[in-house]
Design an enzyme around this catalytic site. Structure first.
Site, mmCIF file in Angstrom:
data_model
loop_
_atom_site.group_PDB
_atom_site.id
_atom_site.type_symbol
_atom_site.label_atom_id
_atom_site.label_comp_id
_atom_site.label_asym_id
_atom_site.label_seq_id
_atom_site.Cartn_x
_atom_site.Cartn_y
_atom_site.Cartn_z
ATOM 1 N N SER A 196 -26.314 -7.198 18.820
ATOM 2 C CA SER A 196 -24.863 -7.256 18.962
ATOM 3 C C SER A 196 -24.432 -8.424 19.842
ATOM 4 O O SER A 196 -25.142 -8.818 20.771
ATOM 5 C CB SER A 196 -24.352 -5.942 19.569
ATOM 6 N N TYR B 211 -18.594 -11.343 16.519
ATOM 7 C CA TYR B 211 -17.173 -11.041 16.364
ATOM 8 C C TYR B 211 -16.381 -12.343 16.316
ATOM 9 O O TYR B 211 -16.832 -13.377 16.815
ATOM 10 C CB TYR B 211 -16.653 -10.224 17.552
ATOM 11 N N THR C 174 -18.718 -9.414 11.909
ATOM 12 C CA THR C 174 -17.930 -8.180 11.928
ATOM 13 C C THR C 174 -16.446 -8.510 11.907
ATOM 14 O O THR C 174 -15.946 -9.210 12.793
ATOM 15 C CB THR C 174 -18.267 -7.337 13.168
ATOM 16 N N ARG D 110 -10.335 5.128 21.355
ATOM 17 C CA ARG D 110 -11.382 6.149 21.392
ATOM 18 C C ARG D 110 -11.101 7.103 22.546
ATOM 19 O O ARG D 110 -11.510 6.891 23.684
ATOM 20 C CB ARG D 110 -12.746 5.477 21.514
ATOM 21 N N LYS E 130 -19.252 -7.713 7.656
ATOM 22 C CA LYS E 130 -19.321 -6.273 7.974
ATOM 23 C C LYS E 130 -17.921 -5.716 8.235
ATOM 24 O O LYS E 130 -17.179 -6.248 9.061
ATOM 25 C CB LYS E 130 -20.200 -6.046 9.202
ATOM 26 N N HIS F 25 -16.932 1.087 10.547
ATOM 27 C CA HIS F 25 -17.379 0.982 11.942
ATOM 28 C C HIS F 25 -17.788 2.355 12.482
ATOM 29 O O HIS F 25 -17.601 2.667 13.663
ATOM 30 C CB HIS F 25 -16.273 0.384 12.816
#
Length: 381
Positions: A106, A129, A155, A164, A251, A275
């Site tokens: 990542s 990203y 992504t 969240r 993605k 995701h």
């Protein structure tokens, strides 16, 4: 505890890892409807059993972007993965390497590219990203290329972070988060020693290397929120191609029209993904989004699917729905948090064994043999 499945690793990780990290992986956005739907929609698809066929020779391997994979799966990029075990990205990468599948690092990993790449033999994948700081993106691409990363995972479903709510309750974010994390460490002594003390530094390795200063876990959410770029567009793929010549996978695709655009703009693959239910709650599950996407672009581009895969049977389901391969996120994080590298290796063994059983009893000798005819949609019965 006895480990026989990925769900056992989830429970083991829940016991071993402090709540702020466990729920960061386990949770989704808003009411977590999509998170639940990812799993339930796969469960509502039955496998069609076929018998009395010679299945003595069975092959789970595939070739993807010129790489031989022992099974059709890739370990997905997971932010802050190094907080689940001591230098967790290194351990997960070594497990994937040993089992013959790629590991994806990542952008916001704890261990930097330069630490993970030398620890494994096969080239790893790198996830990127779109960020406001294009200098960081260029630097990350150059470092990934220098480290021998084979495939770029771009992504595109995070122009802004998802909300969240569970993270606020667990201590990953919200009021008094630092104090709450410290208190949780006291009640999880093995993790506190293995990761909290021996696993330092707890910084975003790739970002800190570029910035020349430490960007720690406390800055993690804030840094992401500040740097995600809502101006992201298909033109960014053209810019990235100036610095990356290898395979590029997009993605975060859930719509057939976006999949067609990915083909038109020269992507080599897509990941059908929401995701893991961590971004926009209420969207389609990957299992429901996948068939129309496969109808639109199958054969023109490689299709990878993630979100909701909890066992080897789910991998077979995704392949029958139209995927060429799959990505595993939560499943390997649970195993990593529960038992480190050995846990991830065992989890991959479990998934492969489950795949082989499913392929045998649906009479599919190879991955290429797995077709939509292998499935029955229970919701239509």
């Amino acid at each position: 505890m006895i480990i026989s499945s990925a769900s056992d690793y989830r429970e083991a990780a829940r016991r071993r890892v402090p709540p702020f990290m466990f729920h960061y992986a386990d949770g989704g956005s808003y009411a977590e409807q999509t998170l639940a739907r990812n799993v339930s929609d796969l469960e509502n698809i039955a496998l069609r059993q076929r018998v009395l066929k010679d299945m003595s020779e069975l092959d789970t391997s595939i070739e993807l972007f010129g790489e031989k994979l022992s099974m059709p799966t890739i370990l997905a990029p997971v932010g802050a993965c190094g907080m689940y075990a001591r230098r967790g990205e290194v351990q997960a990468a070594q497990a994937a390497d040993n089992k013959g599948v790629p590991f994806t690092l990542s952008t916001v990993s704890i261990c930097p590219i330069e630490e993970v790449a030398p620890a494994i033999k096969r080239p790893m994948w790198f996830q990127l990203y779109v960020l406001k700081d294009r200098g960081f993106m260029k630097n990350a691409l150059e470092r990934a290329k220098a480290a021998g990363c084979s495939t770029l995972v771009f992504t595109v479903d995070m122009p802004t972070p998802g909300a969240r709510y569970r993270d606020m309750h667990s201590g990953m974010s919200g009021p008094y988060k630092e104090i709450r994390r410290v208190l949780q460490g006291f009640t999880h002594p093995f993790w506190a020693y293995d990761v909290g003390i021996k696993g330092k530094p707890h910084t975003l390795g790739n970002v800190s290397t570029y910035m020349g200063r430490q960007i720690g876990l406390d800055d993690y959410i804030g840094w992401l929120t500040e740097n995600f770029d809502p101006s992201i567009s298909w033109k960014d793929l053209e810019w990235i191609r100036e610095f990356w010549e290898g395979p590029m996978v997009i993605k975060g695709i859930l719509d057939p029209e976006d999949a067609k655009d990915a083909v038109r703009f020269g992507a080599d693959g897509i990941v059908v993904s929401n995701h893991g239910g961590r971004q926009l709650d209420g969207v389609l599950s990957s299992a429901r989004a996948l068939p129309p996407i496969a109808d639109a672009v199958k054969g023109d581009i490689k299709i990878i699917a993630d979100s909701g895969i909890r066992n080897g049977l789910d991998i077979v389901r995704m392949l029958a729905l139209g995927a060429d391969a799959t990505m595993l996120g939560r499943a390997f994080v649970y195993a990593l948090g529960a038992a480190g590298r050995q846990g991830v290796e065992n989890m991959l063994d479990i998934f492969k064994k489950e795949m082989r059983v499913a392929m045998t009893l649906t009479s599919n000798r190879t991955i290429a043999d797995i077709k939509p005819e292998a499935l029955v949609d229970l919701s239509k019965l």
